[in-house]
Scaffold this motif. Structure first.
Motif, PDB file in Angstrom:
ATOM      1  N   LEU A 250      17.720 -33.868   9.435  1.00 42.04           N
ATOM      2  CA  LEU A 250      16.682 -33.370  10.340  1.00 42.04           C
ATOM      3  C   LEU A 250      16.635 -31.856  10.233  1.00 42.04           C
ATOM      4  N   GLN A 251      15.644 -31.345   9.536  1.00 44.10           N
ATOM      5  CA  GLN A 251      15.476 -29.911   9.401  1.00 44.10           C
ATOM      6  C   GLN A 251      14.343 -29.464  10.316  1.00 44.10           C
ATOM      7  N   GLY A 252      14.420 -28.269  10.801  1.00 49.05           N
ATOM      8  CA  GLY A 252      13.353 -27.752  11.655  1.00 49.05           C
ATOM      9  C   GLY A 252      13.866 -27.404  13.030  1.00 49.05           C
ATOM     10  N   GLU A 253      12.939 -26.972  13.862  1.00 47.15           N
ATOM     11  CA  GLU A 253      13.318 -26.480  15.173  1.00 47.15           C
ATOM     12  C   GLU A 253      13.437 -27.597  16.198  1.00 47.15           C
TER      13      GLU A 253
ATOM     14  N   LEU B 221      11.021 -47.298  15.682  1.00 45.39           N
ATOM     15  CA  LEU B 221      11.881 -48.482  15.597  1.00 45.39           C
ATOM     16  C   LEU B 221      11.472 -49.526  16.625  1.00 45.39           C
ATOM     17  N   ARG B 222      11.171 -49.080  17.843  1.00 40.69           N
ATOM     18  CA  ARG B 222      10.762 -50.020  18.882  1.00 40.69           C
ATOM     19  C   ARG B 222       9.431 -50.675  18.531  1.00 40.69           C
ATOM     20  N   ARG B 223       8.515 -49.884  17.971  1.00 38.14           N
ATOM     21  CA  ARG B 223       7.211 -50.449  17.623  1.00 38.14           C
ATOM     22  C   ARG B 223       7.364 -51.519  16.548  1.00 38.14           C
TER      23      ARG B 223
ATOM     24  N   ASP C 234      10.653 -39.632  18.084  1.00 34.36           N
ATOM     25  CA  ASP C 234       9.624 -40.300  17.278  1.00 34.36           C
ATOM     26  C   ASP C 234      10.223 -41.454  16.472  1.00 34.36           C
ATOM     27  N   LEU C 235      11.403 -41.215  15.914  1.00 31.45           N
ATOM     28  CA  LEU C 235      12.055 -42.281  15.147  1.00 31.45           C
ATOM     29  C   LEU C 235      12.392 -43.471  16.034  1.00 31.45           C
ATOM     30  N   LEU C 236      12.880 -43.191  17.250  1.00 33.09           N
ATOM     31  CA  LEU C 236      13.216 -44.276  18.169  1.00 33.09           C
ATOM     32  C   LEU C 236      11.979 -45.069  18.556  1.00 33.09           C
TER      33      LEU C 236
END
Length: 868
Positions: free
Chosen positions: A828-831, A844-846, A839-841
């Motif tokens: 995970l790069q960035g601020e 996964l739920r979707r 968003d990833l979670l």
């Protein structure tokens, strides 16, 4: 020297408590090691009695088990007495002394053996004694060693302790006395009748069972559906039960007496009473099990490709177990005009399971229904949405029916939108097929530059002719479904175009966004343009992926101007996120610079194909030959289209400037019209096959259909030669490739037969089957080549794998210069890494809520969610 039993009192006084505790610890050790079998047997017997096992089996079994328990108790007790030895004080002194530095206790009891007359020696001895006596203050009791694992390798003592713990939690000490009432002439006659009772709540409430004999309170709160069990012992009729919680008569025997075993379910509040000696009564306050409820939340969102997201919320006092979404056509809300004025054909309602939370509480939750209805006949029409949920008790809850427009894909190309509109008209009622064909033919009239390619125009013409034919002779359900699928595929092709069209839309979106930033557009307008850029980028990447699927031997690379640096779709997404962040912060100059960098990277994206020539492997040569065969087959199919068009519209082909079939340029692929030429005699195998085809193509004395038939048969023979020489047929993927090419040969034979009989529509269909089988064979051959390449890399190491430092692992990270898998580089790069994690979670739920995914994938998603 050995310590004396009558040592100085001051020494023993200093270590009195440590010595006493050490002796007690040694006593505990010897008791534990000698008698652990005894208390293990006693724990098991007590646990079985507290759990009431004696009440569930015959009396003979109880007596037999009692005899065995008694023998086991006597044997373990005798064994323990033989093995037990009382610890001595000398032993305790020795163990305590071993815990101190220099054994000061033993030194304190020592006497000077020699040199007692020497003053210097005596002074040293006294100093030594004083130092040893001072160390006695450090004495601490020795820790006892209660481990008996050597004597109990199977940990049977822990099994006995676990059984006793379970009995304490779920049993009752009151049940032990029931064993004294067993046997004829026993104490039961002196004690009189007795009873036992249990209350078992429903499992979904997760509440413990209650032993009613232990309940002395006059009132009990009981969940609805709880099972009450009463057992009465002694003379029949001496105890009776009265209850008003089940609403049913109590069970009786044949002579009208109450049964001694009563089982009933709590259905309402009331009273339960046991009348007779030792009886008891309780006021039962039933806790009702409420039915679940569900509501549809907020607005329904849909993606560019028509994927709908329908949020909903569900509640229950315990847990919602399942749910169903039902969608029916809201006929009263449909605008009944044009093609929709006819009565619709009956269709089943849409039913799909509601996604449930994988982890967490299901008593109150929110979830999102994800589905794509774009190809359904009701897409973009008013429908009634109703949600239903159920709990463990079987109670259901319904939401209020909501009228919504069923989300579908939007088509912006006018021709594609027209095809989709007429597709809906045909699916609404198949009697609309003739009118739909007439409208599409009107669109085709003087089309001009309406179509990007002639192939698309020919496909629409063939579709219209097919619709007119089906409208004339009637259409079955299977033909209707096939026609609808063909119309959808055609609309997708017209909408998305090819790779060049996608790149053109991407560049247009970039130009519009750049111009808006220069002119100081509003935040809303910039946000809309940024969304357009994202869609265009996704469309371009999708077309790039489709190009790769159609050409399995191609290698997709996203290259920079100078450094051949691979990039992933996530890298592009992060760059667009960065551009949007800069615009939101008002740093337009930096945003324009980043947008220009993005433009350069996207322009340099290319699909590089391996060039022919020396050094090619057999697999690469076979792949190149099959690619050329596929192009030639596509060319023959296009010519068949034009011949079919010429039959219905004579002279039109010449007016549109189509290239003739003369043999002016040998080696030219006339079906494609792209100038793909080969010199006669070039290469081996495929080149020779093409020379044969081209020689036949130049014969002008034969009819058009005869020429197509001969060229089709020649292409079939060439494919047969390629299939016989196909490499890697020993692997599973290679075998599948050979089978697919065999199906392509059969389809080519069918196409040639149809051309000989003058049935061009059938020939075109068979050519389409041949091309699909060819593509499948090429995909399988590509997989076989990839497997061989992986095996080769495993044997040769990194000698042919490129520089290790430039390789990436499956997560896109550098593998490192030493060949290791993975690196210390963060994923995970960035601020805003937390937003990315959320968003990833959510993703996964979707995905876990999409029931059309495979079971293995859903299980994998559930395991990932469990980790969160």
């Amino acid at each position: 020297m050995a310590p004396e039993h009558t040592g100085p009192s001051d020494i023993l006084r200093r270590i009195r408590w440590p010595l006493r505790l050490t002796w007690w610890g040694m006593l505990a050790e010897r008791v534990t090691r000698a008698f652990w079998p005894l208390w293990s047997v006693l724990f098991v017997v007590l646990a079985l009695l507290m759990l009431g096992l004696q009440d569930e089996v015959a009396t003979e079994w109880v007596w037999g088990a009692g005899v065995l328990a008694l023998l086991a108790t006597l044997w373990t007790g005798y064994r323990g007495l033989r093995a037990f030895r009382w610890p001595s004080r000398d032993g305790a002194l020795a163990r305590l002394d071993d815990t101190l530095r220099g054994n000061p206790i033993q030194a304190a009891f020592d006497r000077q053996a020699i040199g007692s007359g020497d003053a210097a020696s005596l002074a040293v001895w006294r100093a030594h004694q004083e130092r040893m006596r001072n160390r006695l203050a450090e004495a601490r009791a020795a820790q006892p060693d209660l481990r008996v694992s050597d004597a109990d390798p199977f940990a049977l003592r822990y099994v006995a302790l676990l059984a006793l713990s379970v009995a304490i939690l779920f049993g009752s000490i009151m049940r032990v006395q029931s064993v004294t009432t067993m046997g004829a002439g026993g104490p039961e006659l002196a004690q009189g009748p007795s009873w036992e009772g249990w209350m078992q709540p429903p499992a979904y409430t997760r509440q413990p069972s209650i032993y009613l004999n232990d309940i002395t309170a006059p009132a009990i709160d009981v969940p609805e559906g709880a099972q009450i069990t009463l057992r009465m012992y002694g003379e029949v009729g001496s105890l009776s039960v009265e209850e008003s919680v089940s609403g049913r008569p109590l069970e009786t025997t044949g002579d009208g007496m109450q049964d001694t075993a009563q089982d009933f379910e709590v259905a309402r509040s009331g009273q339960v009473a046991i009348d007779g000696p030792g009886g008891r009564a309780w006021d039962i306050a039933m806790i009702p099990d409420e039915a679940p409820s569900v509501t549809q939340l907020g607005e329904i969102e849909s993606s560019y490709e028509g994927e709908a997201q329908i949020p909903y919320a569900a509640q229950d006092d315990h847990a919602v177990t399942s749910g169903t979404a039902r969608i029916t056509l809201a006929l009263s809300e449909v605008p009944r005009r044009y093609a929709l004025a006819a009565e619709p054909e009956p269709r089943d309602m849409i039913e799909m399971p509601l996604p449930m939370p994988v982890t967490g509480d299901r008593a109150d939750f929110e979830e999102i229904i994800t589905a794509n209805f774009s190809q359904h006949p009701w897409a973009n029409l008013p429908v009634s949405l109703e949600l239903e949920v159920a709990d463990d008790r079987g109670q259901t809850g319904l939401s209020q029916p909501t009228v919504i427009d069923l989300p579908g894909r939007n088509f912006f190309d006018p021709t594609a939108a027209t095809v989709i509109e007429q597709r809906q008209a045909v699916l609404w009622n198949r009697d609309n097929t003739a009118d739909a064909a007439l409208l599409l033919r009107a669109v085709m009239y003087d089309a001009g530059d309406l179509f990007r390619t002639d192939v698309n125009r020919l496909r629409v013409e063939h579709l219209v002719e097919r619709m007119e034919l089906l409208a004339s002779y009637g259409m079955s359900d299977e033909q209707l479904d096939e026609l609808a699928q063909d119309m959808w595929d055609l609309a997708i092709t017209l909408e998305e175009g090819d790779l060049d069209d996608a790149l053109e839309r991407l560049q247009r979106a970039q130009d519009r966004l750049n111009e808006a930033m220069k002119n100081g557009a509003s935040e809303q307008e910039i946000a809309e343009l940024m969304q357009e850029l994202r869609r265009a980028t996704d469309d371009y990447l999708r077309q790039l992926s489709r190009e790769q699927q159609q050409n399995p031997n191609a290698e997709n690379q996203m290259t920079g101007n100078q450094n051949m640096m691979e990039m992933s779709q996530n890298d592009l997404q992060e760059m667009m996120d960065r551009i949007q962040e800069l615009m939101e912060q008002g740093r337009m100059a930096e945003a324009q610079e980043a947008l220009e960098q993005l433009r350069q990277m996207m322009e340099n994206m290319q699909v590089t194909q391996g060039q022919g020539g020396q050094g090619q492997s057999p697999g690469e040569q076979a792949m190149e030959g099959l690619s050329e065969t596929l192009r030639n087959q596509q060319g023959l199919s296009d010519e068949a289209f034009r011949d079919l068009q010429e039959q219905f519209n004579p002279g039109q082909q010449g007016q549109e400037g189509q290239q003739g079939e003369g043999g002016q340029q040998q080696g030219q692929n006339q079906g494609q019209g792209e100038g793909r030429g080969q010199q006669e005699g070039e290469g081996q195998g495929q080149g020779q096959g093409q020379g044969t085809l081209q020689g036949q193509n130049g014969q002008g004395g034969q009819s058009m259909q005869d020429s197509l038939e001969e060229r089709q048969r020649a292409l079939r023979d060439e494919l047969g030669r390629q299939r016989r020489n196909l490499p890697g047929q020993n692997s599973e993927a290679g075998q599948r490739a050979g089978e697919a090419l065999g199906r392509a040969e059969d389809a080519m034979d069918g196409a040639a037969e149809a051309m000989r009989d003058g049935d061009l529509p059938e020939a075109i269909d068979r050519q389409s089957d041949a091309m699909e089988a060819l593509r499948e064979g090429m995909r399988d051959l590509g997989e076989s080549m990839a497997q061989q390449q992986q095996q080769g890399q495993g044997q040769q190491g990194t000698a042919q794998g490129g520089e290790p430092g430039q390789q990436r692992d499956p997560l896109g990270r550098n593998a490192g210069s030493n060949g290791q898998l993975g690196s210390d580089e963060g994923m995970l790069q960035g601020e805003d890494v937390y937003r990315r994690a959320r968003d990833l979670l959510e993703e996964l739920r979707r995905r876990s809520g999409e029931s059309d995914r495979s079971t293995a994938e859903l299980d994998y998603l559930e395991r990932l969610l469990d980790r969160f």
